[in-house]
Design a protein around this motif. Structure first.
Motif, mmCIF file in Angstrom:
data_model
loop_
_atom_site.group_PDB
_atom_site.id
_atom_site.type_symbol
_atom_site.label_atom_id
_atom_site.label_comp_id
_atom_site.label_asym_id
_atom_site.label_seq_id
_atom_site.Cartn_x
_atom_site.Cartn_y
_atom_site.Cartn_z
ATOM 1 N N LYS A 26 25.678 8.774 -33.547
ATOM 2 C CA LYS A 26 25.430 9.199 -32.172
ATOM 3 C C LYS A 26 25.301 10.709 -32.112
ATOM 4 C CE LYS A 26 27.846 6.877 -29.139
ATOM 5 N NZ LYS A 26 28.967 6.364 -28.327
ATOM 6 N N GLN A 29 26.862 14.826 -27.545
ATOM 7 C CA GLN A 29 27.094 14.661 -26.105
ATOM 8 C C GLN A 29 27.594 13.277 -25.753
ATOM 9 O OE1 GLN A 29 26.463 16.634 -23.048
ATOM 10 N NE2 GLN A 29 24.337 17.280 -23.319
ATOM 11 N N SER A 30 27.084 12.276 -26.432
ATOM 12 C CA SER A 30 27.426 10.918 -26.041
ATOM 13 C C SER A 30 28.662 10.384 -26.769
ATOM 14 C CB SER A 30 26.225 9.990 -26.214
ATOM 15 O OG SER A 30 25.657 10.145 -27.474
ATOM 16 N N THR A 32 32.557 10.449 -26.756
ATOM 17 C CA THR A 32 33.624 10.844 -25.828
ATOM 18 C C THR A 32 34.913 11.128 -26.590
ATOM 19 O OG1 THR A 32 34.439 8.601 -25.469
ATOM 20 C CG2 THR A 32 32.638 9.332 -24.067
ATOM 21 N N THR B 115 19.185 15.795 -28.253
ATOM 22 C CA THR B 115 19.209 14.463 -27.646
ATOM 23 C C THR B 115 18.036 13.629 -28.156
ATOM 24 O OG1 THR B 115 19.905 15.647 -25.680
ATOM 25 C CG2 THR B 115 19.573 13.295 -25.454
#
Lengths: 201, 201
Positions: A26, A29-30, A32, B115
DNA sequence: CATAAAGGTAAGTAACACTTACTTACAAAG
DNA sequence: CTTTGTAAGTAAGTGTTACTTACCTTTATG
Protein backbone atom coordinates in the motif's frame (compact mmCIF):
# COMPACT_ATOMS: atom_id res chain seq x y z
CA UNK A 1 21.89 4.87 37.95
CA UNK A 2 22.98 2.83 35.02
CA UNK A 3 22.67 4.29 31.57
CA UNK A 4 21.02 1.33 29.91
CA UNK A 5 22.63 0.40 26.60
CA UNK A 6 20.89 1.96 23.63
CA UNK A 7 18.92 -1.19 23.05
CA UNK A 8 16.35 -1.25 20.29
CA UNK A 9 13.20 -2.35 22.14
CA UNK A 10 11.22 -5.22 20.58
CA UNK A 11 8.14 -3.01 20.24
CA UNK A 12 10.06 -0.51 18.19
CA UNK A 13 11.47 -3.20 15.92
CA UNK A 14 8.04 -4.75 15.48
CA UNK A 15 6.54 -1.41 14.51
CA UNK A 16 9.19 -0.75 11.89
CA UNK A 17 8.92 -4.26 10.48
CA UNK A 18 5.14 -4.05 10.39
CA UNK A 19 5.24 -0.73 8.62
CA UNK A 20 7.81 -1.92 6.07
CA UNK A 21 5.64 -4.92 5.34
CA UNK A 22 2.55 -2.77 4.80
CA UNK A 23 4.49 -0.41 2.54
CA UNK A 24 5.13 -3.33 0.21
CA UNK A 25 1.49 -3.42 -0.81
CA UNK A 26 0.00 0.00 0.00
CA UNK A 27 1.00 3.62 -0.23
CA UNK A 28 1.90 5.64 2.84
CA UNK A 29 -1.29 7.66 3.00
CA UNK A 30 -3.62 4.71 3.04
CA UNK A 31 -1.78 2.92 5.83
CA UNK A 32 -3.37 3.82 9.18
CA UNK A 33 -1.67 3.91 12.54
CA UNK A 34 -4.22 1.37 13.79
CA UNK A 35 -3.17 -0.93 10.97
CA UNK A 36 0.53 -0.55 11.75
CA UNK A 37 -0.04 -1.27 15.43
CA UNK A 38 -2.41 -4.17 14.82
CA UNK A 39 -0.03 -5.76 12.34
CA UNK A 40 2.84 -5.31 14.79
CA UNK A 41 0.88 -6.72 17.72
CA UNK A 42 1.24 -3.59 19.84
CA UNK A 43 -1.05 -0.70 20.71
CA UNK A 44 -1.30 2.48 18.71
CA UNK A 45 0.10 4.60 21.51
CA UNK A 46 3.43 2.80 21.44
CA UNK A 47 4.17 4.19 18.00
CA UNK A 48 4.35 7.62 19.56
CA UNK A 49 6.78 6.47 22.24
CA UNK A 50 9.40 5.82 19.59
CA UNK A 51 8.39 8.09 16.73
CA UNK A 52 7.27 11.68 16.90
CA UNK A 53 5.09 11.24 13.87
CA UNK A 54 3.81 8.82 11.28
CA UNK A 55 6.17 10.64 8.90
CA UNK A 56 9.03 10.20 11.34
CA UNK A 57 8.43 6.46 11.22
CA UNK A 58 8.68 6.65 7.44
CA UNK A 59 11.97 8.53 7.62
CA UNK A 60 13.42 6.13 10.17
CA UNK A 61 12.58 3.13 8.00
CA UNK A 62 14.06 4.90 4.99
CA UNK A 63 17.15 5.74 6.99
CA UNK A 64 17.58 2.14 8.05
CA UNK A 65 17.44 0.93 4.47
CA UNK A 66 19.68 3.73 3.27
CA UNK A 67 22.35 3.01 5.84
CA UNK A 68 22.69 -0.52 4.53
CA UNK A 69 22.64 0.77 0.96
CA UNK A 70 25.33 3.37 1.59
CA UNK A 71 27.59 0.77 3.21
CA UNK A 72 27.21 -1.42 0.13
CA UNK A 73 28.01 1.46 -2.20
CA UNK A 74 31.12 2.49 -0.30
CA UNK A 75 32.40 -1.05 -0.10
CA UNK A 76 31.96 -1.65 -3.80
CA UNK A 77 33.23 1.65 -5.15
CA UNK A 78 36.46 1.20 -3.23
CA UNK A 79 37.47 -1.56 -5.60
CA UNK A 80 36.80 0.21 -8.90
CA UNK A 81 39.77 1.65 -10.71
CA UNK A 82 38.71 4.08 -13.41
CA UNK A 83 36.05 6.75 -13.11
CA UNK A 84 34.05 4.85 -15.70
CA UNK A 85 34.17 1.65 -13.68
CA UNK A 86 33.33 3.37 -10.42
CA UNK A 87 30.33 5.17 -11.87
CA UNK A 88 29.09 2.02 -13.55
CA UNK A 89 29.40 0.20 -10.24
CA UNK A 90 27.46 2.85 -8.37
CA UNK A 91 24.73 2.98 -11.00
CA UNK A 92 24.47 -0.79 -11.02
CA UNK A 93 24.34 -1.00 -7.24
CA UNK A 94 21.68 1.70 -7.09
CA UNK A 95 19.43 0.07 -9.66
CA UNK A 96 19.95 -3.31 -8.07
CA UNK A 97 19.01 -1.98 -4.65
CA UNK A 98 15.94 -0.23 -6.01
CA UNK A 99 14.69 -3.30 -7.80
CA UNK A 100 15.50 -5.77 -5.06
CA UNK A 101 14.06 -3.61 -2.34
CA UNK A 102 10.94 -2.04 -3.78
CA UNK A 103 9.83 -0.66 -0.43
CA UNK A 104 13.04 1.30 -0.12
CA UNK A 105 12.70 2.55 -3.68
CA UNK A 106 9.05 3.49 -3.31
CA UNK A 107 9.72 5.45 -0.14
CA UNK A 108 12.76 7.24 -1.51
CA UNK A 109 11.47 7.98 -5.01
CA UNK A 110 7.77 8.50 -4.41
CA UNK A 111 6.79 9.04 -0.81
CA UNK A 112 9.08 11.37 1.07
CA UNK A 113 9.74 14.36 -1.16
CA UNK A 114 6.36 15.97 -0.69
CA UNK A 115 7.03 17.19 2.84
CA UNK A 116 9.49 19.99 3.65
CA UNK A 117 10.28 18.21 6.91
CA UNK A 118 11.97 15.38 5.00
CA UNK A 119 14.75 17.68 3.86
CA UNK A 120 15.75 18.19 7.46
CA UNK A 121 15.63 14.50 8.36
CA UNK A 122 18.63 12.27 8.84
CA UNK A 123 17.43 10.19 5.89
CA UNK A 124 17.98 13.15 3.60
CA UNK A 125 21.52 13.65 4.86
CA UNK A 126 22.19 10.08 3.78
CA UNK A 127 20.97 11.00 0.30
CA UNK A 128 23.30 13.99 0.28
CA UNK A 129 26.19 11.73 1.25
CA UNK A 130 25.29 9.37 -1.59
CA UNK A 131 25.16 12.25 -4.06
CA UNK A 132 28.48 13.53 -2.74
CA UNK A 133 30.06 10.14 -3.43
CA UNK A 134 29.09 10.46 -7.09
CA UNK A 135 30.32 14.03 -7.26
CA UNK A 136 33.63 12.97 -5.76
CA UNK A 137 34.15 10.27 -8.38
CA UNK A 138 33.42 12.82 -11.11
CA UNK A 139 35.82 15.35 -9.64
CA UNK A 140 38.62 12.80 -9.53
CA UNK A 141 37.77 11.80 -13.10
CA UNK A 142 38.27 15.38 -14.21
CA UNK A 143 41.49 15.70 -12.25
CA UNK A 144 43.11 12.62 -13.76
CA UNK A 145 41.94 13.71 -17.23
CA UNK A 146 39.65 10.73 -17.73
CA UNK A 147 36.80 13.21 -18.17
CA UNK A 148 36.82 16.35 -20.33
CA UNK A 149 38.37 19.23 -18.37
CA UNK A 150 35.42 21.56 -19.01
CA UNK A 151 32.84 19.08 -17.68
CA UNK A 152 30.21 20.68 -15.44
CA UNK A 153 30.59 18.39 -12.42
CA UNK A 154 27.31 19.35 -10.78
CA UNK A 155 25.32 18.98 -13.95
CA UNK A 156 26.87 15.61 -14.73
CA UNK A 157 26.01 14.51 -11.20
CA UNK A 158 22.41 15.52 -11.76
CA UNK A 159 22.23 13.76 -15.13
CA UNK A 160 23.46 10.55 -13.54
CA UNK A 161 21.15 10.82 -10.53
CA UNK A 162 18.20 11.56 -12.79
CA UNK A 163 19.09 8.74 -15.15
CA UNK A 164 19.26 6.23 -12.31
CA UNK A 165 15.89 7.32 -11.00
CA UNK A 166 14.06 7.34 -14.28
CA UNK A 167 15.62 4.11 -15.44
CA UNK A 168 13.78 2.25 -12.68
CA UNK A 169 10.86 4.58 -11.93
CA UNK A 170 8.31 2.86 -14.13
CA UNK A 171 9.38 -0.56 -12.93
CA UNK A 172 9.14 0.50 -9.30
CA UNK A 173 5.72 2.10 -9.76
CA UNK A 174 4.16 -0.71 -11.75
CA UNK A 175 6.14 -3.53 -10.14
CA UNK A 176 7.78 -4.72 -13.31
CA UNK A 177 11.11 -6.39 -13.94
CA UNK A 178 14.24 -4.45 -14.90
CA UNK A 179 17.42 -5.59 -16.61
CA UNK A 180 19.84 -3.88 -14.24
CA UNK A 181 22.99 -4.79 -16.15
CA UNK A 182 21.67 -3.50 -19.47
CA UNK A 183 20.35 -0.30 -17.90
CA UNK A 184 23.49 0.58 -16.00
CA UNK A 185 25.88 -0.14 -18.85
CA UNK A 186 23.51 1.69 -21.19
CA UNK A 187 23.42 4.80 -19.02
CA UNK A 188 27.17 4.93 -18.55
CA UNK A 189 27.73 4.48 -22.29
CA UNK A 190 25.37 7.32 -23.19
CA UNK A 191 26.95 9.65 -20.69
CA UNK A 192 30.55 8.74 -21.51
CA UNK A 193 30.49 8.40 -25.26
CA UNK A 194 27.40 10.40 -26.21
CA UNK A 195 24.72 9.44 -28.69
CA UNK A 196 25.84 11.59 -31.60
CA UNK A 197 26.66 9.56 -34.70
CA UNK A 198 30.22 10.31 -35.82
CA UNK A 199 30.47 7.67 -38.55
CA UNK A 200 30.74 8.91 -42.11
CA UNK A 201 27.36 8.51 -43.68
CA UNK B 1 -34.85 21.17 -22.72
CA UNK B 2 -31.67 22.89 -23.73
CA UNK B 3 -28.37 21.17 -23.09
CA UNK B 4 -26.62 24.01 -21.37
CA UNK B 5 -23.11 24.65 -22.72
CA UNK B 6 -20.37 23.03 -20.68
CA UNK B 7 -19.66 26.27 -18.86
CA UNK B 8 -16.99 26.37 -16.19
CA UNK B 9 -18.92 27.71 -13.18
CA UNK B 10 -17.38 30.62 -11.24
CA UNK B 11 -17.29 28.55 -8.06
CA UNK B 12 -15.22 25.88 -9.76
CA UNK B 13 -12.78 28.42 -11.15
CA UNK B 14 -12.47 30.12 -7.76
CA UNK B 15 -11.72 26.82 -6.05
CA UNK B 16 -8.96 25.94 -8.52
CA UNK B 17 -7.44 29.42 -8.31
CA UNK B 18 -7.58 29.38 -4.53
CA UNK B 19 -5.93 26.00 -4.38
CA UNK B 20 -3.19 26.99 -6.84
CA UNK B 21 -2.48 30.06 -4.74
CA UNK B 22 -2.21 28.04 -1.54
CA UNK B 23 0.08 25.51 -3.23
CA UNK B 24 2.55 28.33 -3.86
CA UNK B 25 3.34 28.54 -0.16
CA UNK B 26 2.33 25.22 1.41
CA UNK B 27 2.48 21.56 0.60
CA UNK B 28 -0.61 19.61 -0.40
CA UNK B 29 -1.02 17.74 2.86
CA UNK B 30 -1.09 20.80 5.06
CA UNK B 31 -3.71 22.59 2.97
CA UNK B 32 -7.16 21.91 4.41
CA UNK B 33 -10.44 21.84 2.52
CA UNK B 34 -11.74 24.54 4.85
CA UNK B 35 -8.77 26.70 3.86
CA UNK B 36 -9.35 26.16 0.15
CA UNK B 37 -13.04 27.02 0.46
CA UNK B 38 -12.46 30.01 2.72
CA UNK B 39 -9.78 31.40 0.44
CA UNK B 40 -12.08 30.90 -2.56
CA UNK B 41 -15.06 32.51 -0.87
CA UNK B 42 -17.27 29.43 -1.18
CA UNK B 43 -18.37 26.70 1.18
CA UNK B 44 -16.53 23.46 1.73
CA UNK B 45 -19.30 21.37 0.24
CA UNK B 46 -18.95 23.00 -3.16
CA UNK B 47 -15.52 21.47 -3.64
CA UNK B 48 -17.19 18.07 -3.76
CA UNK B 49 -19.69 19.20 -6.38
CA UNK B 50 -16.87 19.64 -8.88
CA UNK B 51 -14.16 17.34 -7.59
CA UNK B 52 -14.51 13.81 -6.32
CA UNK B 53 -11.60 14.25 -3.99
CA UNK B 54 -9.02 16.64 -2.67
CA UNK B 55 -6.58 14.63 -4.79
CA UNK B 56 -8.82 15.01 -7.81
CA UNK B 57 -8.60 18.77 -7.39
CA UNK B 58 -4.81 18.43 -7.40
CA UNK B 59 -4.88 16.39 -10.61
CA UNK B 60 -7.24 18.83 -12.32
CA UNK B 61 -5.01 21.78 -11.50
CA UNK B 62 -1.98 19.84 -12.73
CA UNK B 63 -3.83 18.90 -15.88
CA UNK B 64 -4.73 22.53 -16.54
CA UNK B 65 -1.09 23.59 -16.25
CA UNK B 66 0.11 20.64 -18.27
CA UNK B 67 -2.25 21.33 -21.13
CA UNK B 68 -0.76 24.80 -21.55
CA UNK B 69 2.73 23.36 -21.22
CA UNK B 70 2.18 20.66 -23.83
CA UNK B 71 0.80 23.21 -26.29
CA UNK B 72 3.95 25.30 -25.81
CA UNK B 73 6.19 22.28 -26.33
CA UNK B 74 4.45 21.19 -29.49
CA UNK B 75 4.48 24.67 -30.95
CA UNK B 76 8.17 25.14 -30.30
CA UNK B 77 9.45 21.74 -31.33
CA UNK B 78 7.76 22.13 -34.70
CA UNK B 79 10.31 24.77 -35.68
CA UNK B 80 13.50 22.89 -34.71
CA UNK B 81 15.39 21.21 -37.52
CA UNK B 82 17.91 18.73 -36.18
CA UNK B 83 17.32 16.20 -33.43
CA UNK B 84 19.88 18.07 -31.36
CA UNK B 85 17.99 21.35 -31.74
CA UNK B 86 14.62 19.82 -31.03
CA UNK B 87 15.81 18.10 -27.88
CA UNK B 88 17.55 21.23 -26.67
CA UNK B 89 14.34 23.16 -27.26
CA UNK B 90 12.25 20.69 -25.33
CA UNK B 91 14.70 20.58 -22.44
CA UNK B 92 14.88 24.36 -22.35
CA UNK B 93 11.09 24.72 -22.46
CA UNK B 94 10.67 22.16 -19.70
CA UNK B 95 13.18 23.77 -17.37
CA UNK B 96 11.75 27.20 -18.13
CA UNK B 97 8.23 26.06 -17.34
CA UNK B 98 9.33 24.40 -14.12
CA UNK B 99 11.19 27.46 -12.90
CA UNK B 100 8.60 29.99 -14.00
CA UNK B 101 5.72 28.01 -12.59
CA UNK B 102 6.87 26.54 -9.35
CA UNK B 103 3.40 25.36 -8.38
CA UNK B 104 3.20 23.23 -11.53
CA UNK B 105 6.69 21.89 -10.91
CA UNK B 106 6.06 21.13 -7.24
CA UNK B 107 2.86 19.26 -8.02
CA UNK B 108 4.34 17.28 -10.89
CA UNK B 109 7.72 16.45 -9.36
CA UNK B 110 6.86 16.12 -5.68
CA UNK B 111 3.19 15.80 -4.90
CA UNK B 112 1.36 13.43 -7.22
CA UNK B 113 3.50 10.35 -7.60
CA UNK B 114 2.76 8.92 -4.20
CA UNK B 115 -0.79 7.81 -5.02
CA UNK B 116 -1.56 4.95 -7.42
CA UNK B 117 -4.70 6.83 -8.47
CA UNK B 118 -2.56 9.48 -10.18
CA UNK B 119 -1.37 7.01 -12.77
CA UNK B 120 -4.92 6.59 -13.95
CA UNK B 121 -5.65 10.33 -14.08
CA UNK B 122 -5.86 12.44 -17.20
CA UNK B 123 -2.90 14.45 -15.90
CA UNK B 124 -0.72 11.37 -16.18
CA UNK B 125 -1.79 10.74 -19.77
CA UNK B 126 -0.50 14.25 -20.54
CA UNK B 127 2.84 13.23 -19.05
CA UNK B 128 2.87 10.13 -21.24
CA UNK B 129 2.19 12.30 -24.27
CA UNK B 130 5.07 14.57 -23.32
CA UNK B 131 7.40 11.61 -22.89
CA UNK B 132 6.21 10.23 -26.24
CA UNK B 133 7.16 13.51 -27.92
CA UNK B 134 10.73 13.08 -26.70
CA UNK B 135 10.82 9.46 -27.76
CA UNK B 136 9.58 10.42 -31.20
CA UNK B 137 12.34 12.98 -31.67
CA UNK B 138 14.90 10.36 -30.65
CA UNK B 139 13.46 7.78 -33.05
CA UNK B 140 13.65 10.23 -35.95
CA UNK B 141 17.19 11.12 -34.94
CA UNK B 142 18.19 7.46 -35.19
CA UNK B 143 16.42 7.09 -38.54
CA UNK B 144 18.14 10.00 -40.17
CA UNK B 145 21.49 8.85 -38.73
CA UNK B 146 21.98 11.90 -36.55
CA UNK B 147 22.14 9.52 -33.59
CA UNK B 148 24.15 6.31 -33.35
CA UNK B 149 22.17 3.44 -34.87
CA UNK B 150 22.53 1.23 -31.80
CA UNK B 151 21.14 3.89 -29.41
CA UNK B 152 18.68 2.49 -26.87
CA UNK B 153 15.78 4.87 -27.53
CA UNK B 154 13.92 4.14 -24.33
CA UNK B 155 16.97 4.47 -22.16
CA UNK B 156 17.98 7.73 -23.81
CA UNK B 157 14.47 9.02 -23.21
CA UNK B 158 14.77 8.14 -19.54
CA UNK B 159 18.19 9.76 -19.23
CA UNK B 160 16.83 12.98 -20.70
CA UNK B 161 13.67 12.95 -18.56
CA UNK B 162 15.72 12.25 -15.46
CA UNK B 163 18.25 14.93 -16.32
CA UNK B 164 15.53 17.53 -16.77
CA UNK B 165 14.00 16.66 -13.45
CA UNK B 166 17.17 16.57 -11.43
CA UNK B 167 18.54 19.70 -13.05
CA UNK B 168 15.76 21.73 -11.45
CA UNK B 169 14.73 19.59 -8.48
CA UNK B 170 16.85 21.33 -5.88
CA UNK B 171 15.85 24.74 -7.19
CA UNK B 172 12.17 23.82 -7.11
CA UNK B 173 12.36 22.38 -3.60
CA UNK B 174 14.38 25.19 -2.04
CA UNK B 175 13.03 27.98 -4.23
CA UNK B 176 16.33 28.95 -5.73
CA UNK B 177 17.23 30.44 -9.09
CA UNK B 178 18.27 28.32 -12.07
CA UNK B 179 20.22 29.24 -15.18
CA UNK B 180 17.94 27.53 -17.67
CA UNK B 181 20.08 28.21 -20.72
CA UNK B 182 23.24 26.85 -19.13
CA UNK B 183 21.47 23.78 -17.78
CA UNK B 184 19.71 22.83 -21.01
CA UNK B 185 22.74 23.32 -23.24
CA UNK B 186 24.83 21.51 -20.63
CA UNK B 187 22.54 18.50 -20.57
CA UNK B 188 22.31 18.21 -24.32
CA UNK B 189 26.08 18.47 -24.66
CA UNK B 190 26.73 15.72 -22.14
CA UNK B 191 24.21 13.42 -23.77
CA UNK B 192 25.31 14.12 -27.35
CA UNK B 193 29.06 14.32 -27.06
CA UNK B 194 29.71 12.43 -23.84
CA UNK B 195 32.06 13.38 -21.05
CA UNK B 196 34.95 11.08 -21.89
CA UNK B 197 38.16 12.92 -22.60
CA UNK B 198 39.50 11.95 -26.04
CA UNK B 199 42.35 14.45 -26.23
CA UNK B 200 45.87 13.08 -26.16
CA UNK B 201 47.24 13.60 -22.71
C1' DC C 1 13.90 -4.19 48.73
C1' DA C 2 13.12 0.25 47.14
C1' DT C 3 12.94 2.83 43.22
C1' DA C 4 13.47 4.85 38.95
C1' DA C 5 13.15 4.48 34.40
C1' DA C 6 11.90 2.16 30.22
C1' DG C 7 8.38 -0.75 27.94
C1' DG C 8 3.86 -0.94 27.05
C1' DT C 9 -1.47 -0.11 27.39
C1' DA C 10 -6.26 1.92 26.98
C1' DA C 11 -9.26 5.35 26.55
C1' DG C 12 -10.00 9.72 24.79
C1' DT C 13 -9.76 14.16 21.69
C1' DA C 14 -9.46 17.42 18.03
C1' DA C 15 -9.14 18.02 13.28
C1' DC C 16 -10.24 17.15 8.94
C1' DA C 17 -11.95 14.95 4.62
C1' DC C 18 -16.08 14.01 2.96
C1' DT C 19 -21.78 13.54 3.04
C1' DT C 20 -26.45 14.66 3.13
C1' DA C 21 -30.25 17.31 2.91
C1' DC C 22 -31.54 21.53 1.78
C1' DT C 23 -32.10 26.40 -0.65
C1' DT C 24 -31.60 29.65 -4.42
C1' DA C 25 -31.12 31.20 -9.30
C1' DC C 26 -32.60 30.72 -13.82
C1' DA C 27 -33.57 29.13 -18.36
C1' DA C 28 -36.73 27.31 -21.32
C1' DA C 29 -41.51 24.85 -22.30
C1' DG C 30 -46.42 25.11 -21.98
C1' DC D 1 -46.74 34.46 -16.81
C1' DT D 2 -46.42 30.41 -14.59
C1' DT D 3 -44.54 25.89 -14.17
C1' DT D 4 -40.73 22.89 -13.94
C1' DG D 5 -36.29 20.83 -14.21
C1' DT D 6 -31.65 21.49 -13.44
C1' DA D 7 -27.30 23.59 -12.11
C1' DA D 8 -25.06 26.49 -8.46
C1' DG D 9 -24.37 26.92 -3.97
C1' DT D 10 -25.11 26.37 1.30
C1' DA D 11 -25.06 24.59 6.19
C1' DA D 12 -24.78 21.41 9.38
C1' DG D 13 -23.37 17.14 10.34
C1' DT D 14 -20.41 12.38 10.70
C1' DG D 15 -16.82 8.85 10.73
C1' DT D 16 -12.14 8.20 10.50
C1' DT D 17 -7.69 8.83 11.98
C1' DA D 18 -3.44 10.87 13.71
C1' DC D 19 -2.01 11.97 17.94
C1' DT D 20 -2.38 12.67 23.58
C1' DT D 21 -2.75 11.73 28.33
C1' DA D 22 -2.83 9.19 32.23
C1' DC D 23 -1.94 4.97 33.76
C1' DC D 24 0.02 0.09 34.52
C1' DT D 25 4.08 -3.41 34.35
C1' DT D 26 8.48 -5.16 34.11
C1' DT D 27 13.31 -5.03 35.17
C1' DA D 28 17.78 -3.92 36.87
C1' DT D 29 20.70 -2.01 40.26
C1' DG D 30 22.30 0.98 44.42
Amino acid sequence: MKSRPNTNPPGRKKIMASFSQLMATKDFQSITTAEIAGNAGVTEGLIYKYFTDKKDLLYQVLNQHFTAFQALIEERTATGKTCFEKLETIIFASLESYTQNRVFARILLLEVRNTPMYFESCAYSMVKKYAATILDIISRGIENKELKPDTDRFLLQKVILGAIEHACLKQVIFNRELDVTAASSGIINIVFYGVKNNECQ
